[in-house]
Design an enzyme around this catalytic site. Sequence first.
Site, mmCIF file in Angstrom:
data_model
loop_
_atom_site.group_PDB
_atom_site.id
_atom_site.type_symbol
_atom_site.label_atom_id
_atom_site.label_comp_id
_atom_site.label_asym_id
_atom_site.label_seq_id
_atom_site.Cartn_x
_atom_site.Cartn_y
_atom_site.Cartn_z
ATOM 1 N N LYS A 1 3.459 -3.062 -19.058
ATOM 2 C CA LYS A 1 2.760 -1.893 -19.632
ATOM 3 C C LYS A 1 3.696 -0.702 -19.853
ATOM 4 O O LYS A 1 3.312 0.310 -20.407
ATOM 5 C CB LYS A 1 1.635 -1.442 -18.678
ATOM 6 N N TYR B 1 4.343 5.782 4.674
ATOM 7 C CA TYR B 1 3.649 5.830 3.385
ATOM 8 C C TYR B 1 2.577 6.920 3.422
ATOM 9 O O TYR B 1 1.496 6.738 3.976
ATOM 10 C CB TYR B 1 3.020 4.475 3.034
ATOM 11 N N THR C 1 0.806 -1.238 0.000
ATOM 12 C CA THR C 1 0.000 0.000 0.000
ATOM 13 C C THR C 1 0.833 1.281 0.000
ATOM 14 O O THR C 1 0.323 2.347 0.352
ATOM 15 C CB THR C 1 -0.944 0.012 1.226
ATOM 16 N N TRP C 2 2.091 1.165 -0.384
ATOM 17 C CA TRP C 2 2.948 2.360 -0.403
ATOM 18 C C TRP C 2 2.341 3.443 -1.300
ATOM 19 O O TRP C 2 2.178 4.601 -0.896
ATOM 20 C CB TRP C 2 4.346 1.958 -0.877
ATOM 21 N N ARG D 1 10.106 7.349 -9.745
ATOM 22 C CA ARG D 1 10.766 6.820 -10.935
ATOM 23 C C ARG D 1 11.431 7.911 -11.760
ATOM 24 O O ARG D 1 12.210 7.626 -12.664
ATOM 25 C CB ARG D 1 9.758 5.994 -11.730
ATOM 26 N N ASP E 1 0.268 -5.027 3.569
ATOM 27 C CA ASP E 1 1.490 -4.421 4.101
ATOM 28 C C ASP E 1 1.426 -2.905 3.958
ATOM 29 O O ASP E 1 1.121 -2.381 2.885
ATOM 30 C CB ASP E 1 2.710 -4.944 3.312
ATOM 31 N N ALA F 1 -0.397 -2.030 -5.432
ATOM 32 C CA ALA F 1 -1.529 -1.645 -6.293
ATOM 33 C C ALA F 1 -2.317 -0.529 -5.622
ATOM 34 O O ALA F 1 -2.337 -0.418 -4.401
ATOM 35 C CB ALA F 1 -2.432 -2.843 -6.541
ATOM 36 N N ARG F 2 -2.945 0.289 -6.448
ATOM 37 C CA ARG F 2 -3.769 1.378 -5.887
ATOM 38 C C ARG F 2 -5.067 1.553 -6.653
ATOM 39 O O ARG F 2 -5.851 2.450 -6.356
ATOM 40 C CB ARG F 2 -2.977 2.674 -5.866
HETATM 41 P P1 NAP Z 1 5.778 -3.061 -7.255
HETATM 42 O O1 NAP Z 1 4.727 -3.830 -6.591
HETATM 43 O O2 NAP Z 1 6.918 -3.797 -7.807
HETATM 44 O O3 NAP Z 1 5.169 -2.195 -8.425
HETATM 45 C C1 NAP Z 1 4.145 -1.284 -8.268
HETATM 46 C C2 NAP Z 1 3.941 -0.705 -9.625
HETATM 47 O O4 NAP Z 1 3.333 -1.697 -10.459
HETATM 48 C C3 NAP Z 1 3.078 0.536 -9.715
HETATM 49 O O5 NAP Z 1 3.787 1.429 -10.529
HETATM 50 C C4 NAP Z 1 1.824 0.085 -10.418
HETATM 51 O O6 NAP Z 1 1.373 1.009 -11.394
HETATM 52 C C5 NAP Z 1 2.293 -1.134 -11.179
HETATM 53 N N1 NAP Z 1 1.221 -2.118 -11.288
HETATM 54 C C6 NAP Z 1 0.665 -2.860 -10.316
HETATM 55 N N2 NAP Z 1 -0.280 -3.671 -10.821
HETATM 56 C C7 NAP Z 1 -0.345 -3.403 -12.154
HETATM 57 C C8 NAP Z 1 -1.130 -3.902 -13.219
HETATM 58 N N3 NAP Z 1 -2.052 -4.853 -13.038
HETATM 59 N N4 NAP Z 1 -0.912 -3.414 -14.454
HETATM 60 C C9 NAP Z 1 0.018 -2.468 -14.668
HETATM 61 N N5 NAP Z 1 0.788 -1.939 -13.699
HETATM 62 C C10 NAP Z 1 0.610 -2.413 -12.455
HETATM 63 O O7 NAP Z 1 6.432 -1.920 -6.374
HETATM 64 P P2 NAP Z 1 6.243 -1.235 -4.988
HETATM 65 O O8 NAP Z 1 4.875 -0.642 -4.855
HETATM 66 O O9 NAP Z 1 7.445 -0.408 -4.889
HETATM 67 O O10 NAP Z 1 6.369 -2.387 -3.917
HETATM 68 C C11 NAP Z 1 5.272 -3.143 -3.476
HETATM 69 C C12 NAP Z 1 5.090 -3.001 -1.971
HETATM 70 O O11 NAP Z 1 6.276 -3.405 -1.283
HETATM 71 C C13 NAP Z 1 4.844 -1.561 -1.486
HETATM 72 O O12 NAP Z 1 3.526 -1.135 -1.684
HETATM 73 C C14 NAP Z 1 5.214 -1.694 -0.037
HETATM 74 O O13 NAP Z 1 4.159 -2.300 0.695
HETATM 75 C C15 NAP Z 1 6.430 -2.624 -0.101
HETATM 76 N N6 NAP Z 1 7.734 -1.918 -0.137
HETATM 77 C C16 NAP Z 1 8.542 -1.983 0.965
HETATM 78 C C17 NAP Z 1 9.763 -1.348 0.992
HETATM 79 C C18 NAP Z 1 10.628 -1.462 2.219
HETATM 80 O O14 NAP Z 1 11.628 -0.741 2.340
HETATM 81 N N7 NAP Z 1 10.318 -2.345 3.126
HETATM 82 C C19 NAP Z 1 10.205 -0.615 -0.136
HETATM 83 C C20 NAP Z 1 9.379 -0.576 -1.271
HETATM 84 C C21 NAP Z 1 8.154 -1.237 -1.253
HETATM 85 P P3 NAP Z 1 0.780 2.476 -11.077
HETATM 86 O O15 NAP Z 1 1.975 3.351 -10.829
HETATM 87 O O16 NAP Z 1 0.052 2.808 -12.334
HETATM 88 O O17 NAP Z 1 -0.099 2.352 -9.879
#
Ligand code: NAP
Length: 327
Positions: free
Chosen positions: A214, A59, A22-23, A227, A54, A279-280
């Site tokens: 995408k 966030y 949910t970031w 990004r 998570d 996802a959002r």
């Molecule tokens: P991710 O899950 O690798 O990617 C999220 C990205 O994927 C977003 O840009 C989203 O697009 C895109 N996306 C998701 N579903 C899609 C779909 N069906 N079609 C097209 N695009 C899609 O990256 P993340 O959000 O960085 O990481 C996931 C989670 O990990 C976070 O939410 C957080 O909970 C956790 N996290 C933890 C840390 C840590 O330090 N512990 C660091 C980073 C992340 P849009 O931009 O269009 O929404």
Amino acid sequence: MTAEFIKIEGIPKPASRIALGTWAMGGFMWGGPDDANAAKTIDKALDVGINLIDTAPVYGFGHSEEILGKALEGRRDRVVLATKVGLDWQDGHVFRDSRKARIEAELDASLKRLRTDHIDLYQVHWPDPKTPFEETARALEKSVQSGKVRALGLSNFSPEQMDEFRKFAPVAAIQPPYNLFEREIEKDVLPYAVSNNLVVLAYGPLCRGLLSGKMTADHVFTGDDLRKVDPKFQQPRFAQYLNAVEGLKTIAEQHGKSLLALAIRWVLDRGPTIALWGARKPEQITGVQDAFGWTLSKDDMAAIDAILDKAITDPVGPEFMAPPARA
Ligand code: NAP
């Protein structure tokens, strides 16, 4: 196909191996929040069999936790709720702070925002080099004893740091970056998790959207979108990653799957892992079921490695995301 689940020590309910991250819902570093879509995404996640969610205080500076608390009102028991501790912020600048006082204050603030009396998995977000791990671990162990927390996790810790922390409190899970393009943990963190029976919540499984299938070279990132500064998304390197994506799509097609399902499946097939899908918008997670119920063979894994080795000649990790120590 129904969801796959994994047991995290100390948490009664098994957790789904795809979790909702949910970031981006918090808005900060993701171009701003959209609360209505965020709430619908949480509904959708529960509908498609995700029960692990998570979040973190940082966030959106509390906003992601608030959205989640509101959305889960009356159905908190359906989810395994994971949040974090150990970052602070001032005027939009984030820094590490895992001192006892910060942990105690932050835990109560998270419980309030999440509208719950307990957190299932409480994770130290980043190691704080200015606080002894003993102080952090003992404060967190107290939160487990008091019933406010079920289990502890460590995010972005090295094996040496985990060894030190675990002298003072038991740990059930870790949260490192892990995806097809960011595989540093295979050297030491992943083997450490396997030999110490720790569940791995892999963050960034879609590599911030690069592995969604995408992304195009002319994509324009706006506002405070991280990004804009993520080195993977800067040319000429961006083109290398996009080339790799094209190669990976051929493997996905051989299985009749999307690239996104392949990216998630790959994470699930690498060890005792959970993929933290960020996802959002509700439509983003309609494809969750495509990642369950099949596996990648050894030959697939070798073919994937060959594609990555050939396409990405100048790889870079997610280090740019690390927040600084406090002043
Ligand atoms: P991710 O899950 O690798 O990617 C999220 C990205 O994927 C977003 O840009 C989203 O697009 C895109 N996306 C998701 N579903 C899609 C779909 N069906 N079609 C097209 N695009 C899609 O990256 P993340 O959000 O960085 O990481 C996931 C989670 O990990 C976070 O939410 C957080 O909970 C956790 N996290 C933890 C840390 C840590 O330090 N512990 C660091 C980073 C992340 P849009 O931009 O269009 O929404």
